[in-house]
Design a protein around this motif. Structure first.
Motif, PDB file in Angstrom:
ATOM      1  N   CYS A 239     -21.321 -94.589   3.696  1.00 24.05           N
ATOM      2  CA  CYS A 239     -22.596 -94.645   4.420  1.00 24.05           C
ATOM      3  C   CYS A 239     -23.410 -93.364   4.268  1.00 24.05           C
ATOM      4  CB  CYS A 239     -22.366 -94.933   5.904  1.00 24.05           C
ATOM      5  SG  CYS A 239     -21.475 -93.626   6.797  1.00 24.05           S
ATOM      6  N   VAL A 240     -22.769 -92.284   3.797  1.00 24.53           N
ATOM      7  CA  VAL A 240     -23.476 -91.029   3.586  1.00 24.53           C
ATOM      8  C   VAL A 240     -24.264 -91.061   2.280  1.00 24.53           C
ATOM      9  CG1 VAL A 240     -23.135 -88.557   3.110  1.00 24.53           C
ATOM     10  CG2 VAL A 240     -21.911 -89.653   4.998  1.00 24.53           C
ATOM     11  N   HIS A 241     -23.807 -91.873   1.327  1.00 24.88           N
ATOM     12  CA  HIS A 241     -24.510 -91.946   0.045  1.00 24.88           C
ATOM     13  C   HIS A 241     -25.876 -92.607   0.224  1.00 24.88           C
ATOM     14  CE1 HIS A 241     -21.410 -90.386  -2.635  1.00 24.88           C
ATOM     15  NE2 HIS A 241     -20.534 -90.977  -1.838  1.00 24.88           N
ATOM     16  N   ASN A 242     -26.762 -92.248  -0.668  1.00 24.38           N
ATOM     17  CA  ASN A 242     -28.172 -92.637  -0.561  1.00 24.38           C
ATOM     18  C   ASN A 242     -28.454 -93.789  -1.529  1.00 24.38           C
ATOM     19  OD1 ASN A 242     -31.274 -90.952  -1.400  1.00 24.38           O
ATOM     20  ND2 ASN A 242     -30.906 -92.575   0.065  1.00 24.38           N
ATOM     21  N   PHE A 243     -28.364 -95.046  -1.028  1.00 27.58           N
ATOM     22  CA  PHE A 243     -28.633 -96.211  -1.866  1.00 27.58           C
ATOM     23  C   PHE A 243     -30.070 -96.694  -1.711  1.00 27.58           C
ATOM     24  CE2 PHE A 243     -24.103 -96.445  -0.803  1.00 27.58           C
ATOM     25  CZ  PHE A 243     -23.559 -96.486  -2.069  1.00 27.58           C
ATOM     26  N   GLU A 244     -30.610 -96.544  -0.529  1.00 25.73           N
ATOM     27  CA  GLU A 244     -31.982 -96.964  -0.273  1.00 25.73           C
ATOM     28  C   GLU A 244     -32.903 -95.748  -0.307  1.00 25.73           C
ATOM     29  OE1 GLU A 244     -32.359 -99.089   3.351  1.00 25.73           O
ATOM     30  OE2 GLU A 244     -30.958-100.659   2.788  1.00 25.73           O
ATOM     31  N   LYS A 245     -34.164 -96.004  -0.591  1.00 25.17           N
ATOM     32  CA  LYS A 245     -35.131 -94.922  -0.628  1.00 25.17           C
ATOM     33  C   LYS A 245     -35.344 -94.338   0.764  1.00 25.17           C
ATOM     34  CE  LYS A 245     -37.721 -96.569  -4.651  1.00 25.17           C
ATOM     35  NZ  LYS A 245     -39.026 -97.021  -5.154  1.00 25.17           N
ATOM     36  N   LEU A 246     -35.429 -93.023   0.802  1.00 28.70           N
ATOM     37  CA  LEU A 246     -35.727 -92.301   2.031  1.00 28.70           C
ATOM     38  C   LEU A 246     -36.985 -91.476   1.824  1.00 28.70           C
ATOM     39  CD1 LEU A 246     -32.142 -91.082   2.994  1.00 28.70           C
ATOM     40  CD2 LEU A 246     -33.519 -92.771   4.224  1.00 28.70           C
TER      41      LEU A 246
ATOM     42  N   VAL B 261     -44.459 -80.702   9.410  1.00 26.50           N
ATOM     43  CA  VAL B 261     -43.139 -80.921   8.820  1.00 26.50           C
ATOM     44  C   VAL B 261     -42.196 -81.587   9.819  1.00 26.50           C
ATOM     45  CG1 VAL B 261     -42.243 -78.623   9.418  1.00 26.50           C
ATOM     46  CG2 VAL B 261     -41.291 -79.871   7.448  1.00 26.50           C
ATOM     47  N   TRP B 262     -42.355 -81.312  11.105  1.00 26.15           N
ATOM     48  CA  TRP B 262     -41.453 -81.940  12.084  1.00 26.15           C
ATOM     49  C   TRP B 262     -41.686 -83.446  12.148  1.00 26.15           C
ATOM     50  CZ3 TRP B 262     -43.116 -84.653  16.333  1.00 26.15           C
ATOM     51  CH2 TRP B 262     -44.437 -84.455  16.740  1.00 26.15           C
ATOM     52  N   GLN B 263     -42.915 -83.899  11.842  1.00 22.36           N
ATOM     53  CA  GLN B 263     -43.181 -85.342  11.786  1.00 22.36           C
ATOM     54  C   GLN B 263     -42.472 -85.963  10.588  1.00 22.36           C
ATOM     55  OE1 GLN B 263     -44.488 -87.246  13.942  1.00 22.36           O
ATOM     56  NE2 GLN B 263     -46.186 -86.292  15.032  1.00 22.36           N
ATOM     57  N   VAL B 264     -42.438 -85.246   9.474  1.00 24.96           N
ATOM     58  CA  VAL B 264     -41.732 -85.721   8.287  1.00 24.96           C
ATOM     59  C   VAL B 264     -40.233 -85.787   8.569  1.00 24.96           C
ATOM     60  CG1 VAL B 264     -41.214 -85.251   5.858  1.00 24.96           C
ATOM     61  CG2 VAL B 264     -43.510 -84.773   6.763  1.00 24.96           C
ATOM     62  N   GLN B 265     -39.714 -84.765   9.234  1.00 13.90           N
ATOM     63  CA  GLN B 265     -38.293 -84.747   9.579  1.00 13.90           C
ATOM     64  C   GLN B 265     -37.944 -85.899  10.521  1.00 13.90           C
ATOM     65  OE1 GLN B 265     -38.335 -80.797  11.164  1.00 13.90           O
ATOM     66  NE2 GLN B 265     -37.829 -79.815   9.206  1.00 13.90           N
ATOM     67  N   LEU B 266     -38.802 -86.151  11.484  1.00 15.48           N
ATOM     68  CA  LEU B 266     -38.572 -87.255  12.420  1.00 15.48           C
ATOM     69  C   LEU B 266     -38.595 -88.591  11.698  1.00 15.48           C
ATOM     70  CD1 LEU B 266     -38.228 -88.316  15.314  1.00 15.48           C
ATOM     71  CD2 LEU B 266     -40.723 -88.235  15.560  1.00 15.48           C
ATOM     72  N   LEU B 267     -39.540 -88.766  10.780  1.00 14.97           N
ATOM     73  CA  LEU B 267     -39.615 -90.013  10.010  1.00 14.97           C
ATOM     74  C   LEU B 267     -38.349 -90.208   9.187  1.00 14.97           C
ATOM     75  CD1 LEU B 267     -41.398 -92.426   9.046  1.00 14.97           C
ATOM     76  CD2 LEU B 267     -42.155 -90.939   7.176  1.00 14.97           C
ATOM     77  N   TRP B 268     -37.902 -89.150   8.506  1.00 19.94           N
ATOM     78  CA  TRP B 268     -36.683 -89.230   7.698  1.00 19.94           C
ATOM     79  C   TRP B 268     -35.483 -89.620   8.574  1.00 19.94           C
ATOM     80  CZ3 TRP B 268     -31.841 -87.221   7.612  1.00 19.94           C
ATOM     81  CH2 TRP B 268     -31.111 -87.313   6.423  1.00 19.94           C
ATOM     82  N   LEU B 269     -35.355 -88.980   9.726  1.00 22.46           N
ATOM     83  CA  LEU B 269     -34.225 -89.256  10.615  1.00 22.46           C
ATOM     84  C   LEU B 269     -34.261 -90.695  11.119  1.00 22.46           C
ATOM     85  CD1 LEU B 269     -31.755 -88.240  12.155  1.00 22.46           C
ATOM     86  CD2 LEU B 269     -33.302 -87.404  13.944  1.00 22.46           C
ATOM     87  N   LYS B 270     -35.423 -91.207  11.435  1.00 22.89           N
ATOM     88  CA  LYS B 270     -35.540 -92.586  11.908  1.00 22.89           C
ATOM     89  C   LYS B 270     -35.106 -93.572  10.827  1.00 22.89           C
ATOM     90  CE  LYS B 270     -39.107 -92.065  15.471  1.00 22.89           C
ATOM     91  NZ  LYS B 270     -40.503 -92.394  15.863  1.00 22.89           N
ATOM     92  N   PHE B 271     -35.437 -93.284   9.570  1.00 20.53           N
ATOM     93  CA  PHE B 271     -35.009 -94.145   8.468  1.00 20.53           C
ATOM     94  C   PHE B 271     -33.484 -94.187   8.381  1.00 20.53           C
ATOM     95  CE2 PHE B 271     -39.253 -94.658   7.081  1.00 20.53           C
ATOM     96  CZ  PHE B 271     -39.283 -95.548   6.010  1.00 20.53           C
ATOM     97  N   VAL B 272     -32.849 -93.019   8.473  1.00 16.39           N
ATOM     98  CA  VAL B 272     -31.389 -92.949   8.372  1.00 16.39           C
ATOM     99  C   VAL B 272     -30.741 -93.664   9.547  1.00 16.39           C
ATOM    100  CG1 VAL B 272     -29.393 -91.395   8.447  1.00 16.39           C
ATOM    101  CG2 VAL B 272     -31.370 -90.836   7.006  1.00 16.39           C
ATOM    102  N   LEU B 273     -31.219 -93.411  10.753  1.00 14.29           N
ATOM    103  CA  LEU B 273     -30.632 -94.042  11.938  1.00 14.29           C
ATOM    104  C   LEU B 273     -30.797 -95.559  11.895  1.00 14.29           C
ATOM    105  CD1 LEU B 273     -31.742 -91.477  14.675  1.00 14.29           C
ATOM    106  CD2 LEU B 273     -29.459 -91.749  13.682  1.00 14.29           C
ATOM    107  N   TRP B 274     -31.948 -96.016  11.385  1.00 13.58           N
ATOM    108  CA  TRP B 274     -32.162 -97.453  11.275  1.00 13.58           C
ATOM    109  C   TRP B 274     -31.180 -98.068  10.275  1.00 13.58           C
ATOM    110  CZ3 TRP B 274     -33.311-101.766  13.246  1.00 13.58           C
ATOM    111  CH2 TRP B 274     -33.607-102.886  12.467  1.00 13.58           C
ATOM    112  N   GLN B 275     -30.939 -97.371   9.159  1.00 16.60           N
ATOM    113  CA  GLN B 275     -29.948 -97.867   8.191  1.00 16.60           C
ATOM    114  C   GLN B 275     -28.592 -98.019   8.859  1.00 16.60           C
ATOM    115  OE1 GLN B 275     -29.750 -95.284   4.792  1.00 16.60           O
ATOM    116  NE2 GLN B 275     -31.839 -95.712   4.101  1.00 16.60           N
ATOM    117  N   TRP B 276     -28.175 -97.025   9.587  1.00 17.25           N
ATOM    118  CA  TRP B 276     -26.843 -97.048  10.196  1.00 17.25           C
ATOM    119  C   TRP B 276     -26.761 -98.031  11.353  1.00 17.25           C
ATOM    120  CZ3 TRP B 276     -25.527 -91.083  10.277  1.00 17.25           C
ATOM    121  CH2 TRP B 276     -25.291 -90.667   8.965  1.00 17.25           C
TER     122      TRP B 276
END
Length: 347
Positions: free
Chosen positions: A238-245, A291-306
């Motif tokens: 689950c740590v590997h990056n299969f979907e685009k982030l 940049v904090w908005q970009v970080q938040l967006l990235w984190l939301k993508f990862v959490l949604w995947q999991w």
């Protein structure tokens, strides 16, 4: 420039101006002359430009022509559009000011190279008077493979996606296009069609190679997981990056995903606590987005995947590990479980 004022103070478009009339710069009020020609777009230029700081001289044909096309494009959408409106409060003159139903925003059409500092300064000026700015990139930027530092100058978040706008100019008009900035570790422009199996093999190979090189960014992390009886190449699937982030990270996405997983192994975390974790990774500087908005967006993508993979759950404002993802003792052990994971992952 495409606009000037006449002796009565009225704004005149260069294409509507007459050669023998007097015209003046809206910013510095110095005299400008009308430039005609069959090759270049009809435009104004200062007779002397030493005292004017709000104007840019020497604009390319594409920049002048593109501004006219963008003016026509936004007018066709029902907006009220002003070309090169001088904003005295901040001493800036954007390419377009677009207004509709009480909303007003700025369009900057960029064809030439421009520094991070200049973009940031312009954006700061517009923000001071409450105006949002959209940067639109012309053909010179479309003809090259943009470096990530360049992407970070112009990237903005629109409808939960990070990217930037292109203006594709055509003789009969043009088209405004959105280019998303997203990434998968191990994939570049030459191997976009790789299968998940090939992607993960490349990612594992890159981890092994970097460990052999004793890269500083991995050494302390490898030591940390080793103290837990684990190896870095054995990180859960689950740590590997299969979907685009979303883009923006300087280091590999799997590294930042691993830092989130390790944090969750230590107990439930709020999104603010997880943001603190990922901010310790390396991010590009952004000129047109926080940049904090970009970080938040990235984190939301990862959490949604999991969440979708049922690895985590969300309750009372906290994220919990729903299951303990499996770490692997070696590559062969890991490879055996790959098919099962992909089948579950792609359901």
């Amino acid at each position: 420039m495409l606009t000037a004022v006449d002796v009565t103070g009225n704004t005149i478009l260069a294409r509507d101006a007459q050669k023998k009339q007097n015209y003046f710069c809206p910013a510095c009020r110095q005299r400008v002359c009308l430039r005609l020609g069959q090759i270049r777009v009809q435009h104004f230029s200062h007779v002397q430009i030493m005292t004017c700081r709000a104007m840019s001289e020497g604009e390319s044909v594409e920049h002048l022509f593109g501004k006219l096309q963008l003016h026509t494009y936004f007018v066709s959408l029902g907006y009220q559009v002003t070309l090169e409106k001088f904003l005295p409060a901040i001493q800036q003159r954007p390419d377009l000011v677009v207004e509709s139903q009480g909303r007003c925003f700025i369009i900057e059409f960029q064809c030439a190279p421009i520094s991070f500092e200049t973009i940031k300064k312009r954006n700061t000026g517009y923000a001071r008077i409450g105006l949002q700015v959209f940067w639109i990139l012309g053909t010179p930027y479309q003809k090259q493979n943009l470096r990530q530092t360049t992407m970070a100058k112009f990237a903005q978040i629109q409808q939960n996606h990070l990217g930037f706008y292109y203006w594709v100019s055509q003789p009969s008009g043009g088209d405004l296009q959105w280019q998303e900035w997203s990434q998968v570790d191990g994939i570049n422009g030459k191997n976009q069609m790789m299968t998940p199996e090939k992607i993960v093999k490349k990612q594992i190979y890159q981890i092994q190679l970097r460990l052999l090189r004793s890269e500083e960014s991995l050494r302390s992390l490898a030591e940390k997981v080793c103290q837990q009886g684990r190896i870095l190449t054995g990180v859960p699937w689950c740590v590997h990056n299969f979907e685009k982030l979303p883009g923006g990270l300087k280091n590999d996405h799997w590294l930042t995903k691993l830092s989130v997983l390790l944090a969750l192994e230590g107990g439930a975390k709020s999104i603010d606590q997880l943001l603190t974790v990922i901010r310790q990774n390396r991010w590009y500087q952004f000129a047109s987005e926080d940049v904090w908005q970009v970080q938040l967006l990235w984190l939301k993508f990862v959490l949604w995947q999991w969440l979708r993979q049922k690895i985590i759950r969300y309750q009372n404002g906290l994220f919990f590990l729903r299951i303990q993802p499996k770490w692997y003792s070696d590559y062969q052990d890991k490879q055996k479980c790959f098919t099962d994971f992909i089948e579950f992952y792609t359901q």
